[in-house]
Design an enzyme around this catalytic site. Structure first.
Site, PDB file in Angstrom:
ATOM      1  N   CYS A 120       2.486   5.914   3.109  1.00 59.68           N
ATOM      2  CA  CYS A 120       3.570   6.748   2.568  1.00 59.68           C
ATOM      3  C   CYS A 120       3.156   7.384   1.239  1.00 59.68           C
ATOM      4  O   CYS A 120       2.584   6.719   0.374  1.00 59.68           O
ATOM      5  CB  CYS A 120       4.826   5.906   2.373  1.00 59.68           C
ATOM      6  N   CYS A 165       7.363   4.173  -4.607  1.00 62.78           N
ATOM      7  CA  CYS A 165       8.344   3.094  -4.837  1.00 62.78           C
ATOM      8  C   CYS A 165       7.591   1.815  -5.235  1.00 62.78           C
ATOM      9  O   CYS A 165       6.751   1.315  -4.473  1.00 62.78           O
ATOM     10  CB  CYS A 165       9.178   2.870  -3.579  1.00 62.78           C
ATOM     11  N   CYS A 214       7.070  -1.261  -2.897  1.00 65.78           N
ATOM     12  CA  CYS A 214       6.815  -1.058  -1.471  1.00 65.78           C
ATOM     13  C   CYS A 214       5.350  -1.214  -1.064  1.00 65.78           C
ATOM     14  O   CYS A 214       4.481  -0.468  -1.530  1.00 65.78           O
ATOM     15  CB  CYS A 214       7.304   0.319  -1.049  1.00 65.78           C
ATOM     16  N   CYS A 231      17.453  -1.128  14.215  1.00 71.33           N
ATOM     17  CA  CYS A 231      17.109  -0.216  13.123  1.00 71.33           C
ATOM     18  C   CYS A 231      15.624   0.123  13.195  1.00 71.33           C
ATOM     19  O   CYS A 231      14.794  -0.766  13.408  1.00 71.33           O
ATOM     20  CB  CYS A 231      17.408  -0.866  11.776  1.00 71.33           C
ATOM     21  N   CYS A 250      20.139   2.736  14.162  1.00 76.00           N
ATOM     22  CA  CYS A 250      20.032   3.087  12.745  1.00 76.00           C
ATOM     23  C   CYS A 250      18.590   3.515  12.512  1.00 76.00           C
ATOM     24  O   CYS A 250      17.677   2.913  13.077  1.00 76.00           O
ATOM     25  CB  CYS A 250      20.366   1.866  11.885  1.00 76.00           C
ATOM     26  N   CYS A 276      24.261   3.731   5.691  1.00 75.62           N
ATOM     27  CA  CYS A 276      23.793   2.399   5.304  1.00 75.62           C
ATOM     28  C   CYS A 276      23.069   2.592   3.975  1.00 75.62           C
ATOM     29  O   CYS A 276      22.046   3.279   3.927  1.00 75.62           O
ATOM     30  CB  CYS A 276      22.851   1.853   6.373  1.00 75.62           C
ATOM     31  N   ARG A 317      25.191  -6.501   3.728  1.00 76.98           N
ATOM     32  CA  ARG A 317      24.067  -7.119   4.442  1.00 76.98           C
ATOM     33  C   ARG A 317      23.117  -7.852   3.518  1.00 76.98           C
ATOM     34  O   ARG A 317      22.605  -7.303   2.547  1.00 76.98           O
ATOM     35  CB  ARG A 317      23.283  -6.060   5.229  1.00 76.98           C
TER      36      ARG A 317
HETATM   37  S1  SF4 Z   1      10.172   2.558   0.260  1.00 75.72           S
HETATM   38 FE1  SF4 Z   1       8.002   2.634   0.870  1.00 75.72          FE
HETATM   39  S2  SF4 Z   1       8.015   3.699   2.824  1.00 75.72           S
HETATM   40 FE2  SF4 Z   1       9.997   4.134   1.834  1.00 75.72          FE
HETATM   41  S3  SF4 Z   1       9.677   6.020   0.680  1.00 75.72           S
HETATM   42 FE3  SF4 Z   1       9.250   4.345  -0.755  1.00 75.72          FE
HETATM   43  S4  SF4 Z   1       7.018   4.044  -0.579  1.00 75.72           S
HETATM   44 FE4  SF4 Z   1       7.652   5.224   1.210  1.00 75.72          FE
END
Ligand code: SF4
Length: 327
Positions: free
Chosen positions: A66, A70, A73, A110, A141, A201, A273
């Site tokens: 990705c 984040c 993540c 999901c 979802c 959600c 949740r």
């Molecule tokens: S949470 Fe992870 S998968 Fe989702 S947008 Fe952020 S970096 Fe990408």
């Protein structure tokens, strides 16, 4: 009793309130623990059967690689976490997983894809998955990143029930966690989803080094949306080696329980949740979360890329607590 405490006692007349102030949410967090739990449990049973838990299963249909940043993540390409980038799963493979989830007792399936936002061709494939999963009799979802209005509409046309897009934290703390998309981007996606007629959600993550005021800000923001999210996942950070938050200090489990309780009181009719982080949570903490008004869990050994309690362990826990899955 202070005026603020009196205010937060206002009964829910004519549906849930959307005018929660930060001061009122802060006052809830500041209540003595037994009082907070009592109010949350009371709100819970006014709106739901407290012995019932809705069960969802989450599958990563497109893992890793990705472009977003984040900080929690493991799927962000820029962090060295050992998660390999994979292609979008095939329709048949997804449907096989959905059948297994249904056989295992899930009522909602999901599907998560590690994208900044879906491309049109990807969306065609996801829409086919939604149609296939719905045909099995499961609620659907998806979480695919940011959406434009017409993309949300396409998903709705395919029969999608819920779209997950979390606010993650307070508006103030947000830039410590993500810099590649703004809080407003998230609110815009939520508005597109809502306008398309898809259930929302939306929740967040605690234990990311935020302060109490950020947990206050996150719940106040969620509870002030024009319509409360139908589903509010509250996640405990899972610290993953290689991510910037691998070294975040641990949150007191009681502060996690308080966050669940305040979410339940402020969003009385939503499914709250208990999401990521259960693998490392004691059964006693999970039981307190149910008492605080959590009434939904993810079920199955994996949550996207991080571990989750096995099905047997969850069934044993629910049985031990005299609880049952929501049909
Ligand atoms: S949470 Fe992870 S998968 Fe989702 S947008 Fe952020 S970096 Fe990408």
């Amino acid at each position: 009793m202070s005026l603020a405490q009196d205010n937060i006692r206002r009964p829910v007349l004519g549906g849930p309130r959307h005018d929660w102030t930060r001061a009122q949410v802060r006052d809830l967090f500041a209540l003595p623990f037994p009082e907070l739990m009592f109010r949350a449990a009371q709100t819970h049973r006014e709106n739901f059967d407290p012995a019932e838990v809705q069960i969802s299963t989450l599958l990563s249909i497109k893992t890793g690689g990705c472009p977003e940043d984040c900080a929690y993540c493991p799927q962000a390409a820029r962090y060295d976490t050992g998660v390999k980038a994979e292609k979008l799963m095939s329709l048949d493979a997804v449907l096989a997983e959905a059948r297994a989830a249904k056989d295992g007792g899930a009522s909602r399936f999901c599907m998560g894809a590690a994208w900044r936002s879906p491309k049109d061709r990807d969306l065609d494939n996801v829409c086919a998955m939604v149609e296939g999963v719905k045909a099995l009799g499961l609620e659907t979802c998806v979480t695919l990143g940011m959406l434009e209005a017409q993309q949300a509409k396409r998903l709705k046309d395919s029969g999608l029930d819920y779209y997950n897009h979390n606010l993650d934290t307070s508006p103030e703390y947000y830039s410590e966690i993500i810099t590649t998309r703004t809080y407003q981007d998230r609110l815009d996606t939520l508005a597109h989803v809502r306008e398309a007629g898809i259930h929302v959600c939306c929740g967040g993550i605690v234990g990311m080094g935020e302060g109490l005021e950020d947990r206050v800000g996150m719940i106040a923001t969620l509870a002030s949306l024009p319509v409360h999210p139908e589903s509010v996942p509250i996640n405990m950070l899972v610290q993953v080696e290689g991510t910037p938050l691998a070294v975040a200090g641990k949150l007191d489990p009681l502060d996690f329980v308080r966050t669940i309780a305040v979410a339940r009181i402020c969003m009385p009719a939503s499914m709250v949740r208990l999401s990521a982080g259960r693998e490392d949570m004691s059964e006693e903490t999970q039981a307190l979360c149910f008492l605080a008004g959590a009434n939904s869990i993810f079920y199955g050994p994996k949550l996207l890329t991080t571990p989750n309690p096995g099905r047997d362990r969850d069934m044993a826990l629910l049985e031990n607590l005299g609880m049952r899955k929501m049909e």
